[in-house]
Design an enzyme around this catalytic site. Structure first.
Site, PDB file in Angstrom:
ATOM      1  N   LEU A  84     -16.926  -6.385  -3.696  1.00 52.79           N
ATOM      2  CA  LEU A  84     -14.673  -6.907  -3.603  1.00 52.79           C
ATOM      3  C   LEU A  84     -14.435  -7.060  -2.267  1.00 52.79           C
ATOM      4  O   LEU A  84     -13.902  -7.876  -1.294  1.00 52.79           O
ATOM      5  CB  LEU A  84     -13.846  -6.169  -4.667  1.00 52.79           C
ATOM      6  CG  LEU A  84     -13.104  -6.969  -5.379  1.00 52.79           C
ATOM      7  CD1 LEU A  84     -12.792  -7.908  -5.592  1.00 52.79           C
ATOM      8  CD2 LEU A  84     -12.172  -6.341  -6.209  1.00 52.79           C
ATOM      9  N   ILE A 141      -6.319   0.241  -9.573  1.00 54.91           N
ATOM     10  CA  ILE A 141      -6.294  -0.889  -8.313  1.00 54.91           C
ATOM     11  C   ILE A 141      -8.175  -1.851  -8.743  1.00 54.91           C
ATOM     12  O   ILE A 141      -8.351  -0.650  -8.101  1.00 54.91           O
ATOM     13  CB  ILE A 141      -5.903  -0.908  -7.459  1.00 54.91           C
ATOM     14  CG1 ILE A 141      -4.199  -0.471  -7.158  1.00 54.91           C
ATOM     15  CG2 ILE A 141      -5.677  -2.391  -6.248  1.00 54.91           C
ATOM     16  CD1 ILE A 141      -3.494  -0.189  -6.464  1.00 54.91           C
ATOM     17  N   CYS A 142      -8.358  -3.198  -8.402  1.00 56.59           N
ATOM     18  CA  CYS A 142      -9.596  -3.292  -8.280  1.00 56.59           C
ATOM     19  C   CYS A 142     -10.211  -2.884  -7.088  1.00 56.59           C
ATOM     20  O   CYS A 142     -11.310  -2.703  -6.826  1.00 56.59           O
ATOM     21  CB  CYS A 142      -9.634  -4.442  -8.894  1.00 56.59           C
ATOM     22  SG  CYS A 142      -8.649  -6.333  -8.365  1.00 56.59           S
ATOM     23  N   THR A 143      -9.146  -3.033  -6.194  1.00 55.37           N
ATOM     24  CA  THR A 143      -9.186  -2.769  -4.767  1.00 55.37           C
ATOM     25  C   THR A 143      -9.272  -2.048  -4.165  1.00 55.37           C
ATOM     26  O   THR A 143      -9.006  -1.069  -3.203  1.00 55.37           O
ATOM     27  CB  THR A 143      -8.670  -4.102  -3.861  1.00 55.37           C
ATOM     28  OG1 THR A 143      -7.297  -3.627  -3.762  1.00 55.37           O
ATOM     29  CG2 THR A 143      -9.546  -5.033  -3.649  1.00 55.37           C
ATOM     30  N   ALA A 144      -8.813  -0.799  -5.516  1.00 51.11           N
ATOM     31  CA  ALA A 144      -8.594   0.515  -4.623  1.00 51.11           C
ATOM     32  C   ALA A 144     -10.173   1.140  -3.664  1.00 51.11           C
ATOM     33  O   ALA A 144     -11.591   0.869  -3.771  1.00 51.11           O
ATOM     34  CB  ALA A 144      -8.494   1.867  -5.901  1.00 51.11           C
TER      35      ALA A 144
END
Length: 458
Positions: free
Chosen positions: A386, A270-273
């Site tokens: 992010l 996930i890009c926001t992990a």
């Protein structure tokens, strides 16, 4: 033959099921002529779609949403064979996609201009107009939900769309294209399949007015260079290296559960992990013990392919060489498929490999700090922007973090969640523009100012 999930073999992409490595099928790859033809078709269809009343476009998008819901189970099964997600996650992504299409079907007809205060005998206003043809380039890790957001906002505002789904999830992308295209007028929505070369052919096409990209930072930066030459409007949400700060006053077991959710959900893909964990020394021992227990209790989906697993393991190996220690995980498992264990690394520093770069896998790297100021100072020192999370009961610390963190989204006391409509602009190497929410309607349209004065007549 390589064990990679996506294999270019002549003019096909061959897909292996990440769960067991077996070949599940192949899809044809578009050539440059087919890409340009797709753009030409979308451009030819755009004037009529632009002229379609907004309410009618909304009805068509609602029909597309309902068609997607009706075939959701079929699409979830196809997605699982492409990217290996847990079925509950695939179902959740498709449900989110349906909701997103419905939201844009309702909100886009309300997307309006403003009246301006000019001369009393004149009319001054602004109007939002569709930009034209949108090239949507989308990822494999949540392929249906992410694509639905970009497609829904573009179509509802009067644009036509050429969609290139990820080459790591092409069967799901192709099926999504069939479902949506059948619910919309001809060539309002067109799908092209292929890898980076197909994406570059699409992005560089002179008939493209907007490029909307969600994916890796490397790809996003290449796209940015191309759109600088073509003049297309660019919206991109790319990689992240999100920090999690654990303050001294929080329950360490609760904080560990939050960290595990952020680091291990969707196997860390996930890009926001959660990518960097800064824990206060006062709770560090209890926190790391609880985090190890969380890691060892989780059942994870495999990583998308062998190449991704190799990249994750290489970063873990480099981090261990840098002096980090693995309390659990960190080893390449035996057996078929592309699984990787939930991994907890301690003894990390800002120079540790997994702290310096995004790790798209189930890795929770921990650095112990002496106070909140140290955690915040380290958290802001990153090229990405992010999101970030702060777990604290100190309202002053929360306010300082909100002000200091150079990211698009700051989350206090929850790694995921938030109210609908919370659009964010990523910072730094994480991208630019609003990639979701109501503001995405603004990205898909251009503002025209109108000044209407009275004529002098005979």
């Amino acid at each position: 033959m390589s064990s990679d999930t996506a294999i270019r073999a002549r003019d096909e992409i061959v897909i292996r099921d990440p769960r067991d490595g077996t070949v599940t099928g192949s899809v044809p790859v578009a050539d440059v002529a087919e890409v340009r033809a797709a753009v030409a078709r979308a451009r030819a269809a755009q004037p009529a779609w632009r002229a379609t009343p907004a309410a009618e476009r909304g009805r068509a998008l609602r029909a597309a949403a309902h068609a997607l819901a009706e075939r959701g189970a079929e699409l979830a099964e196809v997605e699982q064979r492409d990217n290996g997600r847990l079925r509950a996650d695939a179902d959740g992504g498709i449900a989110a996609a349906v909701d997103t299409l419905l939201q844009y079907a309702e909100s886009a007809p309300l997307h309006r201009g403003r009246s301006l205060r000019g001369a009393p005998d004149a009319l001054d206003l602004t109007r939002a107009e569709p930009r034209g043809v949108v090239a949507a380039v989308t990822p494999w890790n949540d392929p249906i939900a992410v694509a639905a957001g970009l497609i829904g906002a573009a179509v509802a505002t009067g644009n036509t769309v050429v969609h290139k789904p990820s080459e790591r999830c092409p069967h799901a992308g192709r099926l999504l294209g069939e479902i949506l295209a059948a619910a919309l007028p001809p060539d309002v929505f067109v799908t092209v399949l292929g890898g980076a070369d197909v994406g570059e052919a699409l992005v560089s096409s002179p008939g493209v007015d907007v490029v909307a990209h969600v994916g890796s930072t490397a790809a996003g930066e290449r796209i940015a260079r191309m759109t600088a030459l073509t003049g297309a409007h660019l919206v991109r949400e790319n990689g992240g290296n999100d920090a999690l700060i654990v303050d001294a006053d929080v329950d360490p077991r609760w904080a560990a559960a939050q960290a595990a959710l952020g680091a291990f959900a969707n196997s860390g893909q996930i890009c926001t992990a959660v990518e960097r964990i800064f824990v206060h020394r006062a709770v560090a021992q209890e926190f790391t013990s609880a985090l190890v227990a969380e890691a060892e209790s989780r059942t994870l989906a495999p990583l998308v392919d062998a190449r991704m697993r190799d990249e994750v393991h290489a970063q873990v190996t480099a981090s261990l060489a840098d002096g980090a220690r693995a309390l659990t995980g960190g080893t390449m498992p035996d057996g078929p498929g592309f699984r990787y264990p939930a991994t907890v690394l301690v003894g990390c520093t800002p120079d540790t490999a997994v702290f310096r770069q995004e790790t798209f896998g189930p890795v929770a790297p921990v650095m112990v700090v002496d106070d909140f100021d140290s955690a915040l100072r380290h958290a802001v020192q990153d090229a990405y922007g992010l999101a970030a999370t702060v777990l604290t009961g100190d309202i002053a610390h929360a306010h300082r973090a909100i002000d200091a963190l150079p990211v698009g989204t700051v989350k206090i006391n929850a790694v995921f969640g938030g109210a609908p409509g919370g659009s964010a602009q990523p910072r730094g190497r994480s991208g630019s523009g609003f990639g979701y929410g109501p503001e995405l309607l603004d990205e898909m349209t251009s503002v025209k100012v109108v000044h209407m004065a009275p004529a002098v007549t005979r």
